[in-house]
Design a protein around this motif. Structure first.
Motif, mmCIF file in Angstrom:
data_model
loop_
_atom_site.group_PDB
_atom_site.id
_atom_site.type_symbol
_atom_site.label_atom_id
_atom_site.label_comp_id
_atom_site.label_asym_id
_atom_site.label_seq_id
_atom_site.Cartn_x
_atom_site.Cartn_y
_atom_site.Cartn_z
ATOM 1 N N ARG A 294 0.829 -1.228 0.000
ATOM 2 C CA ARG A 294 0.000 0.000 0.000
ATOM 3 C C ARG A 294 0.859 1.273 0.000
ATOM 4 O O ARG A 294 0.374 2.348 0.329
ATOM 5 C CB ARG A 294 -0.953 0.012 1.202
ATOM 6 N N PHE B 63 -2.942 5.451 -1.681
ATOM 7 C CA PHE B 63 -3.245 5.232 -0.266
ATOM 8 C C PHE B 63 -2.815 6.408 0.602
ATOM 9 O O PHE B 63 -2.896 6.329 1.830
ATOM 10 C CB PHE B 63 -2.586 3.930 0.209
ATOM 11 N N ARG B 64 -2.368 7.481 -0.013
ATOM 12 C CA ARG B 64 -2.060 8.733 0.709
ATOM 13 C C ARG B 64 -3.007 9.791 0.168
ATOM 14 O O ARG B 64 -2.763 10.394 -0.884
ATOM 15 C CB ARG B 64 -0.588 9.106 0.506
ATOM 16 N N LYS C 146 -10.949 0.047 -2.498
ATOM 17 C CA LYS C 146 -9.698 -0.067 -1.734
ATOM 18 C C LYS C 146 -9.702 0.851 -0.509
ATOM 19 O O LYS C 146 -9.082 0.532 0.509
ATOM 20 C CB LYS C 146 -8.508 0.283 -2.616
ATOM 21 N N LEU C 147 -10.370 2.010 -0.602
ATOM 22 C CA LEU C 147 -10.304 2.995 0.479
ATOM 23 C C LEU C 147 -11.501 2.954 1.413
ATOM 24 O O LEU C 147 -11.566 3.738 2.366
ATOM 25 C CB LEU C 147 -10.172 4.405 -0.110
ATOM 26 N N GLN C 148 -12.447 2.063 1.172
ATOM 27 C CA GLN C 148 -13.647 2.036 2.008
ATOM 28 C C GLN C 148 -13.334 1.722 3.467
ATOM 29 O O GLN C 148 -14.031 2.182 4.365
ATOM 30 C CB GLN C 148 -14.658 1.030 1.450
ATOM 31 N N SER D 6 -10.561 2.589 5.018
ATOM 32 C CA SER D 6 -9.438 3.434 5.455
ATOM 33 C C SER D 6 -9.848 4.591 6.350
ATOM 34 O O SER D 6 -9.022 5.414 6.703
ATOM 35 C CB SER D 6 -8.698 3.983 4.217
ATOM 36 N N SER E 244 -9.858 9.535 4.703
ATOM 37 C CA SER E 244 -9.279 9.033 3.461
ATOM 38 C C SER E 244 -10.337 8.838 2.390
ATOM 39 O O SER E 244 -10.134 9.170 1.221
ATOM 40 C CB SER E 244 -8.542 7.714 3.715
ATOM 41 N N TYR E 245 -11.490 8.297 2.776
ATOM 42 C CA TYR E 245 -12.522 8.003 1.793
ATOM 43 C C TYR E 245 -13.075 9.287 1.177
ATOM 44 O O TYR E 245 -13.285 9.372 -0.045
ATOM 45 C CB TYR E 245 -13.661 7.208 2.432
#
Length: 547
Positions: free
Chosen positions: A106, A111-112, A147-149, A151, A155-156
């Motif tokens: 990641r 992811f940032r 992928k970000l759900q 996080s 983030s989302y």
């Protein structure tokens, strides 16, 4: 000074210090901070490094963090800063597209979230970016939703914001009770509601806006905010200043400044009211992304131009889907965004420019681009303005321009003598006639009294007037003027070039008396939009106007 205003003042200073201490250019965090502050009309903190670039930065554009930092400079309000960097930035994005966006560890920009947002913003606003790079990033953003759900909300939501630049609408995230959200989550949601209407609608935040405002005001008054990063501090800062413009705080500030400057009180003051409880504060319409080439033979009758979010929101609340459609259309055409729908009895294209008229994206360019794109019968600039005389006008009275006085062109002589040399331009005669004959129009202020239409010459220049002495001199030079604003000169210039009828219709939100604030902006914008709706409800209102 109230407890709330004192708390906000102290915490704003603290947030500014956090931003200053964390400033590091070029970095995604600093790019985000600059984007938020500049979009809100705030200057960058004093003493920080300028947002510039040299050869070392160009060579580092192969690195995702640096690419993201400069991506923020391609936003519409900053695009002039980054144009010379466009080819190098585009090349950096092409190289980034050759890497795996979803590695197992990641460790990638996806992811940032601050990094992802900067890359996405740059990709869809930088003119040099290739179609292939945009397609690659669109695919990444489609996959990133799942992928970000898990996080977290921060983030989302940043990911959902990034996806909207590609025209992608992520599913609404399930919110816990608002009381259980962190301070920074509340500030992020408020920012989205204020500055990114499309994301707010897709995430179903609009209905919670009033509750959010009350909740953050209570938190700001009762306790200090937690530890914050630079981006979080920027969001807090904007949110706190928005709360500071509420009725209670603004009333206290206005009283203090009037006392210092001996400015006469408004003889028709409005008692504090809740904007979200007013009858004109209706939900924003649903919208659907539409490709320009797929709209068929839809003929736009009128372009409705706004300059700030509160004006755009007011217009969109009255925009209805076209016949046979369930939502209004949202079309991105180059650097402009248009909302297409039915406004009264006519088909309208609604857009928002930058404040003022001469800069890139301001009213001159935006009007010209809108006329070129849609060839409408008329252009109407609708929004908010400052009034001339509170003894003869009231907040939410609507100014209709018979002329626009372009006072920004001046000759300053010996002894600071000012000679005004700008045009005094008459607006469209047919449009002025329609507005003067809107005799059945009615709009009630929160106190039950009715707003009035005031037609006459309107001052226009790229000057945010908020000084009673400066204002007095303006009206001494132009005693015939009834108020002032900042975009009309550009609307006039572009419309005349295209031989298109135009007019300025703006509600009075303040008196430019040293106590300017946001308290009555939504009310004034709603009054102006209500009058335009009344006029355009007549299907024959534009029938005699050429296209």
């Amino acid at each position: 000074m109230t407890i709330l205003s004192q708390s906000i003042r102290e915490q704003c200073e603290r947030m500014e210090n956090i931003i200053r201490e964390g400033w590091s250019w070029p970095s995604p965090d600093t790019g985000f901070v600059a984007h938020v502050l500049r979009r809100s009309g705030k200057p960058l903190p004093s003493g920080v490094r300028r947002l510039d670039f040299g050869e070392p930065e160009r060579h580092r554009l192969t690195q995702a963090p640096v690419l993201s930092a400069f991506g923020y400079l391609f936003s519409p309000q900053d695009a002039d800063l980054a144009q010379s960097l466009a080819p190098a930035w585009s090349e950096g994005l092409t190289r980034l597209s050759a890497r795996e966006p979803f590695p197992l560890d990641r460790e990638s920009f996806v992811f940032r979230p601050i990094e992802l947002l900067g890359v996405s913003l740059g990709a869809f606003y930088c003119a040099a970016v290739t179609v292939e790079s945009k397609q690659w990033l669109t695919t990444v953003l489609l996959e990133a939703e799942a992928k970000l759900q898990g996080s977290g909300l921060w983030s989302y939501l940043l990911g959902a914001w990034a996806a909207r630049f590609a025209g992608i609408e992520w599913k609404p995230i399930a919110l816990p009770r608002l009381e259980d959200l962190s301070d920074v989550e509340l500030s992020l949601i408020r920012w989205i509601c204020r500055e990114h209407i499309d994301v707010a609608i897709s995430q179903r935040f609009e209905e919670k806006e009033a509750e959010l405002g009350r909740l953050v005001a209570a938190r700001y008054a009762s306790r200090n905010l937690g530890e914050s990063s630079g981006p979080q501090a920027a969001l807090h800062l904007v949110s706190m200043e928005q709360v500071a413009g509420s009725s209670a705080v603004e009333s206290s500030r206005r009283s203090e400044q009037r006392e210092r400057r001996s400015v006469p009180d408004d003889p028709h003051p409005l008692s504090p009211y809740v904007v979200e409880e007013q009858p004109w504060f209706t939900p924003l319409p649903g919208e659907r992304e539409k490709d320009e080439g797929s709209i068929g033979n839809v003929k736009i009758d009128v372009v409705l131009l706004t300059a700030v979010q509160v004006e755009l929101r007011a217009v969109l609340r009255q925009l209805r889907p076209l016949p046979g459609e369930k939502t209004v259309w949202r079309i991105v055409r180059r650097k402009e965004t248009y909302y297409i729908g039915r406004f009264g009895g006519h088909i309208a294209a609604v857009t928002m420019c930058r404040m003022g008229y001469s800069e890139q994206g301001a009213s001159l360019a935006a009007t010209s681009k809108a006329i070129e794109a849609w060839r409408p019968k008329a252009v109407i600039m609708v929004g908010i303005a400052f009034g001339k005389d509170p003894t003869k006008q009231r907040i939410a009275d609507v100014l209709v321009s018979s002329q626009v006085i372009c006072y920004g062109v001046q000759r300053v002589g010996i002894g600071q003598e000012i000679i005004y040399r700008g045009a005094i331009a008459p607006c469209g005669a047919a449009l002025l006639n329609r507005f003067r004959n809107a005799l059945r129009w009615s709009f009630k202020r929160p106190d039950g009294s009715e707003s009035q239409v005031k037609d006459g010459p309107v001052l226009s220049a790229e000057v945010l007037v908020d000084d009673p002495d400066y204002k007095r001199k303006l009206f001494e030079a132009f005693p015939q003027a009834i108020g002032g604003e900042m975009e009309g000169a550009g609307v006039y210039s572009a419309s005349e070039e295209w031989n298109t009828e135009w007019i300025i219709v703006k509600g009075i939100c303040d008196w430019a008396d040293g106590a300017k604030g946001e308290t009555h902006q939504a009310l004034a914008a709603a009054a102006a939009v209500s009058l335009v709706t009344e006029v355009l409800s007549n299907k024959l209102a534009l029938s005699d106007l050429g296209s």
